[in-house]
Design an enzyme around this catalytic site. Structure first.
Site, PDB file in Angstrom:
ATOM      1  N   SER A   1       0.795  -1.232   0.000  1.00 47.32           N
ATOM      2  CA  SER A   1       0.000   0.000   0.000  1.00 47.32           C
ATOM      3  C   SER A   1       0.823   1.275   0.000  1.00 47.32           C
ATOM      4  O   SER A   1       0.240   2.370  -0.045  1.00 47.32           O
ATOM      5  CB  SER A   1      -0.949   0.013   1.198  1.00 47.32           C
ATOM      6  OG  SER A   1      -2.038  -0.854   0.976  1.00 47.32           O
TER       7      SER A   1
ATOM      8  N   LYS B   1      -0.137   3.738  -2.659  1.00 44.63           N
ATOM      9  CA  LYS B   1      -1.139   4.793  -2.528  1.00 44.63           C
ATOM     10  C   LYS B   1      -0.513   6.173  -2.389  1.00 44.63           C
ATOM     11  O   LYS B   1      -1.204   7.187  -2.548  1.00 44.63           O
ATOM     12  CB  LYS B   1      -2.049   4.498  -1.343  1.00 44.63           C
ATOM     13  CG  LYS B   1      -2.898   3.231  -1.519  1.00 44.63           C
ATOM     14  CD  LYS B   1      -3.808   3.012  -0.329  1.00 44.63           C
ATOM     15  CE  LYS B   1      -4.738   1.821  -0.534  1.00 44.63           C
ATOM     16  NZ  LYS B   1      -4.096   0.539  -0.187  1.00 44.63           N
TER      17      LYS B   1
ATOM     18  N   SER C   1      -6.199   3.219   4.451  1.00 44.06           N
ATOM     19  CA  SER C   1      -5.630   2.462   3.328  1.00 44.06           C
ATOM     20  C   SER C   1      -6.702   1.709   2.552  1.00 44.06           C
ATOM     21  O   SER C   1      -6.556   0.522   2.228  1.00 44.06           O
ATOM     22  CB  SER C   1      -4.560   1.487   3.840  1.00 44.06           C
ATOM     23  OG  SER C   1      -3.656   1.139   2.815  1.00 44.06           O
TER      24      SER C   1
END
Length: 305
Positions: free
Chosen positions: A96, A99, A152
């Protein structure tokens, strides 16, 4: 009062950003460069003021771990100077941390009050999610951006990608083009969320560069430095709280940025902090012991004079 990590909070508009403290003023006080441009039609040079380059050994900070991460970096946020490094160019899955790029693109190209359609594809997400997004309805972009960075949310990543480029595949192409424009030579993306490990990788140097660009963007900087977002919600109590899942965000001086975890990537961290008068960043990829290694590196960097 109702307290949640995520959920239908994104149906409403934030009331306030709680305990976000001084994150909004960090770029100015730290002397971080201002963004190159907010115009998506203008491409920055491949090497720009945000670029973090490897250090020539020996580095100013010398730290050895019995169980080291697969790659790591300690760097000065203001100058980009590398203070400690371990395999800084090694391409690895980043989960993640992906992101960080998604958020930067969205923040540069869109406005918070835009309405984002929640399509059936958004609700077929895997992994972590904001949850309870209303199929067929439109949600404010700012709320989805909070969900992307604080909890997230992979569903938020899909929704934002479709809003920006109509399709997830189109947005991934934009991510890879932007990586080339930024001079991120180790980075390639295969999803807007990082849920897919195959074809989705970066290195410590690229992530340090990306962290500096994220923190130079006022909107992204404010979100990643926020502990809680309170949102109106039409149930008993009248609001919902959305909390930052970054485990370091409550530590003194910490200002962001993002964490990630998949089986292939392991535990990944990009942590920035103002410690002892220094603005520092740590990148750890596939670390076995983040709760020892992150504080140790920040403490070592803070001792430098």
């Amino acid at each position: 009062m109702i307290v949640v990590w995520a959920a239908a909070a994104l149906l409403a508009e934030p009331i306030d950003k709680g305990a976000g403290g001084g994150s909004t003023t960090i770029a100015a006080t730290a002397g971080l460069p201002t963004p190159l441009t907010n115009d998506p039609g203008i491409r920055p040079p491949v090497h720009n003021r945000f670029t973090v380059r490897p250090a020539s050994p020996p580095t100013p900070v010398r730290v050895h771990f019995k169980q080291p991460p697969r790659a790591g970096l300690l760097f000065d946020l203001r100058s980009g100077r590398v203070l400690w490094q371990l395999n800084p160019r090694r391409p690895l899955p980043i989960a993640s941390l992906t992101k960080m790029m998604t958020a930067l693109i969205i923040a540069q190209r869109h406005r918070l009050r835009e309405r984002v359609l929640i399509t059936p594809r958004v609700l077929r997400y895997a992994g972590s999610g904001v949850g309870v997004l209303p199929r067929g309805k439109r949600v404010k972009l700012g709320a989805l951006l909070d969900g992307l960075l604080l909890v997230s949310g992979n569903d938020a990543a899909i929704a934002l990608a479709q809003h920006d480029a109509r399709t997830v595949a189109g947005f991934v192409r934009r991510m890879n083009l932007r990586a080339q424009e930024m001079g991120l030579t180790c980075s390639r993306f295969s999803s807007p969320s990082g849920i897919k490990d195959q074809g989705n990788h970066s290195c410590a140097l690229d992530l340090a560069t990306l962290a500096r660009m994220d923190l130079a963007n006022q909107l992204v900087r404010r979100i990643v430095g926020t502990r809680r977002v309170r949102m109106r919600f039409p149930v008993k109590g009248g609001y919902l709280d959305l909390f930052n899942i970054n485990p370091f965000i409550d530590d003194p001086g910490v200002t962001g940025v993002k964490t990630g975890l998949t089986n292939a990537a392991g535990r990944c961290y990009v942590v920035t902090a103002h410690v002892n008068g220094r603005y520092l960043g740590v990148v750890l990829l596939n670390t076995p012991d983040p709760f020892t290694q992150v504080p140790r590196l920040l403490k070592a960097g803070a001792r430098l004079r």
